[in-house]
Scaffold this motif. Structure first.
Motif, mmCIF file in Angstrom:
data_model
loop_
_atom_site.group_PDB
_atom_site.id
_atom_site.type_symbol
_atom_site.label_atom_id
_atom_site.label_comp_id
_atom_site.label_asym_id
_atom_site.label_seq_id
_atom_site.Cartn_x
_atom_site.Cartn_y
_atom_site.Cartn_z
ATOM 1 N N UNK A 118 9.682 -5.019 -14.537
ATOM 2 C CA UNK A 118 8.568 -4.990 -15.351
ATOM 3 C C UNK A 118 7.198 -5.763 -14.907
ATOM 4 N N UNK A 119 7.207 -5.868 -13.693
ATOM 5 C CA UNK A 119 5.951 -6.323 -13.125
ATOM 6 C C UNK A 119 5.473 -5.678 -11.824
ATOM 7 N N UNK A 120 4.089 -5.264 -11.629
ATOM 8 C CA UNK A 120 3.753 -4.321 -10.843
ATOM 9 C C UNK A 120 3.320 -5.053 -9.552
ATOM 10 N N UNK A 121 3.454 -6.564 -9.566
ATOM 11 C CA UNK A 121 2.848 -7.570 -8.519
ATOM 12 C C UNK A 121 3.172 -7.160 -7.137
ATOM 13 N N UNK A 122 4.409 -6.802 -6.844
ATOM 14 C CA UNK A 122 4.824 -6.329 -5.684
ATOM 15 C C UNK A 122 3.988 -5.261 -4.869
ATOM 16 N N UNK A 123 3.949 -4.177 -5.969
ATOM 17 C CA UNK A 123 3.404 -2.843 -5.573
ATOM 18 C C UNK A 123 1.782 -3.249 -5.345
ATOM 19 N N UNK A 124 1.003 -4.130 -6.157
ATOM 20 C CA UNK A 124 -0.438 -4.495 -5.998
ATOM 21 C C UNK A 124 -0.801 -5.149 -4.743
ATOM 22 N N UNK A 125 0.290 -6.094 -4.406
ATOM 23 C CA UNK A 125 -0.003 -6.872 -3.244
ATOM 24 C C UNK A 125 0.305 -5.761 -2.006
ATOM 25 N N UNK A 126 1.275 -5.092 -2.072
ATOM 26 C CA UNK A 126 1.432 -3.969 -0.833
ATOM 27 C C UNK A 126 -0.087 -3.119 -0.613
ATOM 28 N N UNK A 127 -0.390 -2.872 -1.592
ATOM 29 C CA UNK A 127 -1.541 -2.111 -1.927
ATOM 30 C C UNK A 127 -2.922 -2.692 -1.359
ATOM 31 N N UNK A 128 -3.159 -3.857 -1.559
ATOM 32 C CA UNK A 128 -4.150 -4.941 -1.072
ATOM 33 C C UNK A 128 -3.858 -4.936 0.416
ATOM 34 N N UNK A 129 -2.528 -5.224 0.779
ATOM 35 C CA UNK A 129 -2.330 -5.696 2.176
ATOM 36 C C UNK A 129 -2.339 -4.573 3.013
ATOM 37 N N UNK A 130 -2.006 -3.286 2.586
ATOM 38 C CA UNK A 130 -2.009 -2.380 3.447
ATOM 39 C C UNK A 130 -3.655 -1.815 3.655
ATOM 40 N N UNK A 131 -4.256 -2.087 2.357
ATOM 41 C CA UNK A 131 -5.714 -1.713 2.702
ATOM 42 C C UNK A 131 -6.514 -2.424 3.720
ATOM 43 N N UNK A 132 -6.062 -3.829 3.637
ATOM 44 C CA UNK A 132 -6.804 -4.685 4.573
ATOM 45 C C UNK A 132 -6.157 -4.752 5.800
ATOM 46 N N UNK A 133 -4.991 -4.590 6.064
ATOM 47 C CA UNK A 133 -4.003 -4.659 7.294
ATOM 48 C C UNK A 133 -4.379 -3.874 8.396
ATOM 49 N N UNK A 134 -5.005 -2.797 8.169
ATOM 50 C CA UNK A 134 -5.181 -1.606 9.158
ATOM 51 C C UNK A 134 -6.349 -2.293 10.252
#
Length: 760
Positions: A118-134
C-alpha cells in the motif's frame, strides 16, 4: 547493486529488444547465445557525432560529419512560449503543497498498478534514483536535470523496466502544477518525499531542472549493439583485465550501475565490489557514499521477479499504440501486484520495507546467507537461519511471510573488507548512517544541477558542499573608468594579445552545459589540477598569472583574478577588432570571485581536463576518433551551435591562438587581427589542399605550387562538410566582414559568461 524498488541501483531490469529482462539475458550470456556486438572506435571522451545516428544518409556516407548534436535543443521542438522562464515560474510554486500532495500519493494505491504494502515509496525512490543515476562525472552527461528519462533510450532501458508506471502515477501532480514544476524536478522531489514519508530526514531539495522536449543524442551510452552485452565479447565496454571504457560508468548497455546478479550474471560478491567501486567513483562517489547509497536504497522497497521474464511485452518505445506509452506488459496472472516482474529478483531486503530503519544491516551482517534463485530463475541470496518474525510479509497476500533477499551487490558490503568496515560502523551508529545516506542521496540527485546559484526553492541547504564547486561572492563594483583603466594596464603589461586571449579562453573553455561545471568564474585555472594541465601551457599560464597578480596588487580597488583573466581576453579581442577596422566594444560582465584550494575537489576536476580542443588545434594524444568529431563534442558541452562554432573557429585562427603557437589553420598574412581571412582563404579556389602527414595538410597556390598555409582536419572540415561550408561561405563574403567581427564578439562573450549563474 539495486535500488529500492527493483534490485537496481547498480541494477538490471527488464526488457531487451526481444522483451527479455536482465535475468533472461544473463542466461543467454552464460549459455553463449548472445550475439557479438559490433566494435566501434573507442575514445577517452564521448563521440556524440557517432551516437544514435543510423539513418540512410549515415549508411550511404559513413565518413560524413553529423552536426545534429549541435541543434538538438532547437526551440522549434519546445511547445512553451518563447518568453517562458522556468525559474520565474518555479518561484511562484507552492512547494509545500506539492510536497503534501506527493506524500498523499505514496499511500493512494491505484488499481491499475497497486502499491507494494500500500505504499509507492520504493517505486518513487527507484524512479528518482534512475533519473539521477545515469550521471557520470567524466563528461557530466546523464542525470536528471533535463527530465530525459521520459524519452528513448532511457525510457526503454532494461534497467528502467516499469518506471513508466511511476511517471504515470505522478502525472496528476504534474498536470495540477503545470509549467511551474518540471518533470526533472518532480521525479527527484517524489523520491525525497518517499523517503520522508518512510521516516528519513532528507538533507534538502533544490529545484531548477529544465525539461527537454526530444530525445538526447549527445550522450554516448556505449558501442554495444545488444542490450546487456557481456564483457569479453567484441564491442564490449571493457578491455584488459577489467578496464571500463571512458566516459562510461555502468557495466552494461541498458544498466544504471552494476548487474545485481553478479558480473555478467555470475554471482561473486568480491568481483561485484570491484564493479561498484569503479562505477560509483565515476559518479564522484567514495566508498562510504557508495555503501550508504546501497544501504539506504535497499532499506525500503522490494525487487520483483514472480513470473516468467521472457514473456513480457515490448518496452515503451517499441510497444503498440494502444498501450499508450506503457511497456513491459505482463500477461501473467494480474500482470501486476504479486505477479509483477521487473528485475527478475524477487523479495524485500528488510522486515519492514516501508520504514527507514537499520534492519537492512542487521539482517545482512548478523545472519548467514546462501545463494538461491527467484521464481523467475534469477540469482539472489536468502538467509539460512532467520527467525520467522524477522521475515517481511508478502506485499499483497495477507499474513504470509517471505524470506528477505540480497543481491550480489548487497553481499559485497558484507564480504569486501573495506565495505564491511563501513557497514559495521553504520550498523553501530544508525544516526551517522542516516546522515551519511541523506547527504549522499542529495549529492546523487543534485550532482548534475550545477553550482548552488542554480538551485531554486526554500529547501536548498545553506551549507556549501565542495562538490558544488563553491565560489566566493564578489561584491566589488568597478566603474566604467576603472574598467577602462584596467584594460589599458592589461594591454600594456608586456603580455601579448595572444597570451591574454589564450589564458581567458583556457579558463572559460572548461565549462560544460551537461552539469554546469567549469568556466572562468572562480579562476580555478590558478589552482591544482588546472594549473598543471598540458592544454593550459603551464609555463605561459604562470607568466600571465604573475603579471595579473601584480596588476591586482597595485590597483587601488579590490578586483578578482577571475575578472582580470576575462578582462584581459576581452581587451585583446577588442583591440584586434579595432586593428581589423571595426570599432566594436566587447561586453564585460564583472563580479567573478576567486575560489581557493579548500573549495576545490581536485579529483573530480581532473575529469574536466581538456585532452582535445579544436578551437586551439590541440590534441593531447592521437585518438581513434577524428579531431573534427572531438570538436563537436567540446562544442556541444560548451552549449554552442554549429554557426557559433564556425565563426569562433575562424576568429580563433586569425587571432593566432593555436596551442604552442603552431600555424595550422592560421589562414592570414596578418595574424592577431580580427578579420574574415580564414574563410576567404579556405574558400579560395586558387588554392589546392594537399595531405602532408597524419592530420596535416598544405594549402598550395595552384599557379606557383608554393605552400601558402598549413592546416589540420579541424580546419579543412569547414570547407569540406556541406553544412559547415555553407556557414563558411557566409563569413567569406565581401559584405559580411563586419558581420563576422560582430558575430565572433558575440560568441566570445557567450563563452566568457556561460558560467555566470549568479546573474541568471
Amino acid at each position: 547493486m539495486s535500488t529500492p524498488e527493483e534490485g537496481k541501483c547498480p541494477v538490471n531490469h527488464g526488457d531487451s529488444n526481444h522483451g527479455e529482462t536482465i535475468h533472461s539475458i544473463n542466461e543467454h550470456i552464460q549459455n553463449g547465445t548472445v550475439e557479438n556486438a559490433t566494435n566501434s572506435a573507442k575514445c577517452p571522451v564521448m563521440s556524440g557525432a557517432r551516437t544514435g545516428i543510423n539513418n540512410e544518409t549515415k549508411n550511404w556516407w559513413p565518413k560524413s560529419l553529423k552536426l545534429e548534436i549541435l541543434s538538438q535543443r532547437d526551440s522549434k521542438v519546445n511547445p512553451l512560449d518563447e518568453d517562458f522562464n522556468y525559474k520565474e515560474e518555479f518561484l511562484k510554486l507552492d512547494l509545500e503543497a506539492v510536497k503534501s500532495d506527493l506524500k498523499n500519493l505514496m499511500t493512494d494505491s491505484q488499481s491499475w498498478w497497486p502499491a507494494d504494502w500500500g505504499h509507492y515509496g520504493g517505486l518513487m525512490i527507484r524512479l528518482a534514483w534512475h533519473s539521477a543515476g545515469s550521471y557520470r562525472n567524466a563528461d557530466g552527461r546523464g542525470g536528471s536535470n533535463t527530465g530525459n528519462q521520459r524519452f528513448a533510450p532511457l525510457n526503454s532501458w532494461p534497467d528502467n523496466v516499469n518506471l513508466d508506471k511511476g511517471r504515470r502515477l505522478l502525472w496528476p501532480i504534474k498536470k495540477k502544477y503545470g509549467n511551474k514544476l518540471s518533470w526533472g524536478d518532480l521525479m527527484i522531489l517524489a523520491g525525497n518525499m518517499a523517503y520522508e514519508s518512510m521516516g528519513l530526514k532528507t538533507f534538502g531539495f533544490g529545484g531548477g531542472r529544465v525539461d527537454i522536449w526530444s530525445p538526447e543524442i549527445d550522450t554516448y551510452w556505449g558501442s554495444e549493439s545488444e542490450w546487456l552485452a557481456p564483457s569479453g565479447v567484441e564491442g564490449s565496454r571493457y578491455s584488459g583485465e577489467r578496464d571500463l571504457e571512458n566516459p562510461l560508468a555502468s557495466v552494461m548497455m541498458g544498466l544504471i550501475y552494476v548487474n545485481p546478479e553478479g558480473v555478467d550474471g555470475n554471482p561473486d560478491p568480491l568481483k561485484t565490489a570491484h564493479d561498484m567501486r569503479v562505477t560509483f567513483k565515476r559518479m564522484a562517489m567514495n566508498d562510504e557514499e557508495t555503501a550508504a547509497l546501497t544501504i539506504g536504497g535497499h532499506t525500503v522497497g522490494k525487487c520483483h521477479g514472480n513470473g516468467d521474464a521472457t514473456i513480457l511485452g515490448e518496452s515503451p518505445e517499441g510497444a503498440n499504440v494502444e498501450n499508450q506509452g506503457f511497456g513491459w506488459i505482463n500477461p501473467q496472472g494480474k500482470g501486476h501486484s504479486e505477479n509483477t516482474v521487473s528485475s527478475g529478483i524477487e523479495g524485500a531486503w528488510t522486515t519492514n520495507p516501508t520504514k527507514f530503519n537499520n534492519e537492512y544491516l542487521d539482517l545482512l551482517l548478523n545472519y548467514d546467507w546462501a545463494l538461491t534463485k527467484s521464481p523467475a530463475g534469477a540469482h539472489q541470496w536468502e538467509p539460512t537461519n532467520l527467525p520467522e518474525e524477522k521475515k517481511p510479509f508478502d506485499a499483497f497476500i495477507p499474513n504470509v511471510r517471505r524470506n528477505p533477499i540480497m543481491t550480489d551487490a548487497d553481499m559485497a558490503l558484507k564480504m569486501d573488507p573495506e565495505y564491511r568496515k563501513i557497514s559495521e560502523r553504520f550498523l553501530n551508529d544508525f544516526e551517522y548512517m542516516s546522515d551519511t545516506f541523506a547527504r549522499a542521496w542529495f549529492k546523487l540527485t543534485h550532482r548534475d544541477l550545477g553550482p548552488k546559484d542554480c538551485y531554486l526553492g526554500a529547501d536548498v541547504p545553506a551549507e556549501d558542499l565542495i562538490w558544488q564547486d563553491p565560489i566566493p561572492k564578489n561584491t566589488t563594483v568597478l566603474s566604467d573608468a576603472e574598467i577602462a583603466d584596467l584594460k589599458n594596464q592589461l594591454l600594456n603589461s608586456g603580455l601579448t594579445r595572444t597570451e591574454l586571449i589564450n589564458t581567458a579562453w583556457d579558463s572559460a573553455r572548461t565549462y560544460r552545459g551537461s552539469d554546469y561545471r567549469g568556466g572562468a568564474n572562480g579562476a580555478r585555472i590558478r589552482l591544482a589540477p588546472q594549473k598543471d594541465w598540458k592544454g593550459n601551457e603551464p609555463e605561459r599560464l604562470q607568466k600571465v598569472l604573475h603579471v595579473l597578480a601584480n596588476i591586482k596588487t597595485q590597483f587601488g580597488k579590490e578586483v578578482s583574478i577571475a575578472d582580470l583573466i576575462v578582462l584581459g581576453g576581452t581587451a585583446a579581442v577588442e583591440k584586434a577588432a579595432q586593428d581589423g577596422g571595426f570599432n566594436m566594444e566587447v561586453p564585460f560582465l564583472q563580479g567573478r570571485g576567486d575560489a581557493t584550494d579548500e573549495m576545490t575537489d581536485v579529483e573530480s576536476f581532473e575529469d574536466l581536463e581538456p585532452i582535445h580542443d579544436g578551437y586551439r588545434n590541440f590534441l593531447k594524444e592521437n585518438y581513434s576518433v577524428n579531431p573534427e568529431e572531438l570538436l563537436l563534442d567540446r562544442t556541444q558541452l560548451m552549449g554552442l551551435t554549429a554557426p557559433e562554432m564556425t565563426v569562433l573557429i575562424g576568429g580563433m585562427r586569425v587571432l593566432a591562438t593555436n596551442y604552442g603557437g603552431t600555424k595550422e589553420g592560421v589562414f592570414t598574412n596578418n595574424p592577431g587581427v580580427l578579420s574574415n581571412d580564414f574563410f576567404v582563404n579556405l574558400t579560395d579556389m586558387n588554392n589546392s589542399w594537399n595531405p602532408n602527414g597524419e592530420n596535416h595538410y598544405n594549402i598550395v597556390d595552384r599557379k606557383t605550387g608554393a605552400t601558402k598555409f598549413t592546416a589540420s582536419k579541424v580546419d579543412l572540415v569547414f570547407g569540406s562538410n556541406s553544412i559547415l561550408r555553407a556557414y563558411s561561405e557566409v563569413y567569406a563574403q565581401d559584405d559580411n566582414k563586419e558581420k563576422f567581427a560582430r558575430d565572433f564578439i558575440k560568441v566570445w562573450t557567450k563563452v566568457m559568461n556561460s558560467d555566470r549563474y549568479d546573474l541568471k
